[in-house]
Scaffold this active site. Sequence first.
Site, PDB file in Angstrom:
ATOM      1  N   HIS A   1       0.840  -1.203   0.000  1.00 46.38           N
ATOM      2  CA  HIS A   1       0.000   0.000   0.000  1.00 46.38           C
ATOM      3  C   HIS A   1       0.872   1.250   0.000  1.00 46.38           C
ATOM      4  CE1 HIS A   1      -3.197   2.636   2.068  1.00 46.38           C
ATOM      5  NE2 HIS A   1      -3.663   2.344   0.861  1.00 46.38           N
TER       6      HIS A   1
ATOM      7  N   GLU B   1       0.480  -0.530  -4.739  1.00 43.87           N
ATOM      8  CA  GLU B   1      -0.653   0.353  -4.987  1.00 43.87           C
ATOM      9  C   GLU B   1      -0.141   1.776  -4.882  1.00 43.87           C
ATOM     10  OE1 GLU B   1      -3.910   3.019  -3.419  1.00 43.87           O
ATOM     11  OE2 GLU B   1      -1.998   2.432  -2.514  1.00 43.87           O
TER      12      GLU B   1
ATOM     13  N   ASP C   1      -1.212   6.231  -5.820  1.00 45.52           N
ATOM     14  CA  ASP C   1      -2.273   7.208  -6.042  1.00 45.52           C
ATOM     15  C   ASP C   1      -1.783   8.300  -6.981  1.00 45.52           C
ATOM     16  OD1 ASP C   1      -4.020   6.240  -3.628  1.00 45.52           O
ATOM     17  OD2 ASP C   1      -2.023   6.581  -2.802  1.00 45.52           O
TER      18      ASP C   1
ATOM     19  N   HIS D   1      -1.139  10.570  -2.065  1.00 45.37           N
ATOM     20  CA  HIS D   1      -2.480  10.120  -1.689  1.00 45.37           C
ATOM     21  C   HIS D   1      -3.478  11.264  -1.551  1.00 45.37           C
ATOM     22  CE1 HIS D   1      -5.731   8.799   1.046  1.00 45.37           C
ATOM     23  NE2 HIS D   1      -5.644   7.683   0.342  1.00 45.37           N
TER      24      HIS D   1
END
Length: 273
Positions: A37, A64, A66, A79
Amino acid sequence: MKIIMALAAVYAVWWFLVHGRTGADEWKTLRRYRYAHRGLHRPGVPENSLPAFRAAAEHGFGAELDVHLTKDGHLAVIHDSSLRRVCGAEGNVEDLTAKELGQFRLEGTDEKIPFLEEVLPIFAGRTPLVVEIKPANGNWDSLTAKTVACLDRFQVRYCMESFDPRSLLWLKGHRPGIVRGQLTQNFLKDPSGLSLKNRFLLTGLFFNLRTRPDFIACKFEDRGSLSVRLCCRCWGVQEVLWTIRSRADLKRAEKAGALAIFEGFEPGGQSHE
């Protein structure tokens, strides 16, 4: 008897509304990995930083990340729109140019906010990515289009996801071959500034009627919702769970066939298979 028939009809309609696509070839690769993450971050290695992404790739994990769109059209990997939490500064990514964004540092380190074209070479020919589109101020179309164009330039395996169904609609209409996922959680108990209507529709996955996602990326604590169960267990749409913070939860997620996005610990193996 009428009540039973009525309930069965409601169930059937609900089942139809929330289904998505299955069988994408890309799952053969995507299912082989666990996903760090915002990269494999830890104290001294900020989230969504180049060192965090290098660590994930070097340890055999996917990641992952953003993506936001700057004022001058660059793709920043961060993020939040606000710089307050990770940079201790005022301002939003969407209101700043790439040059202005380059003045800030992550979590008190020397690390800058990376741009997507800096991150992708780390994963080229290696592990895959879960790319989250983070629209703001109505820029979902330009953000999604620019992100896809950037991904096209690199030999990276990936899927894309967003809380905003409009990004999925863009992918469905312009790049249907890309594996796309709807992010969800229980917005009825965590409103996140949304209208009551959108809280209901997003929690219930009712935008699936138009977007027909390839996967549902659900908050781990909310995975038991009826809509998630109907979509993933009955229709066979792939489930992705975030954010897994223990080995016990990782085991639960993978036993149910979900892809795991983990944080705060390092799983013992590279793949859940």
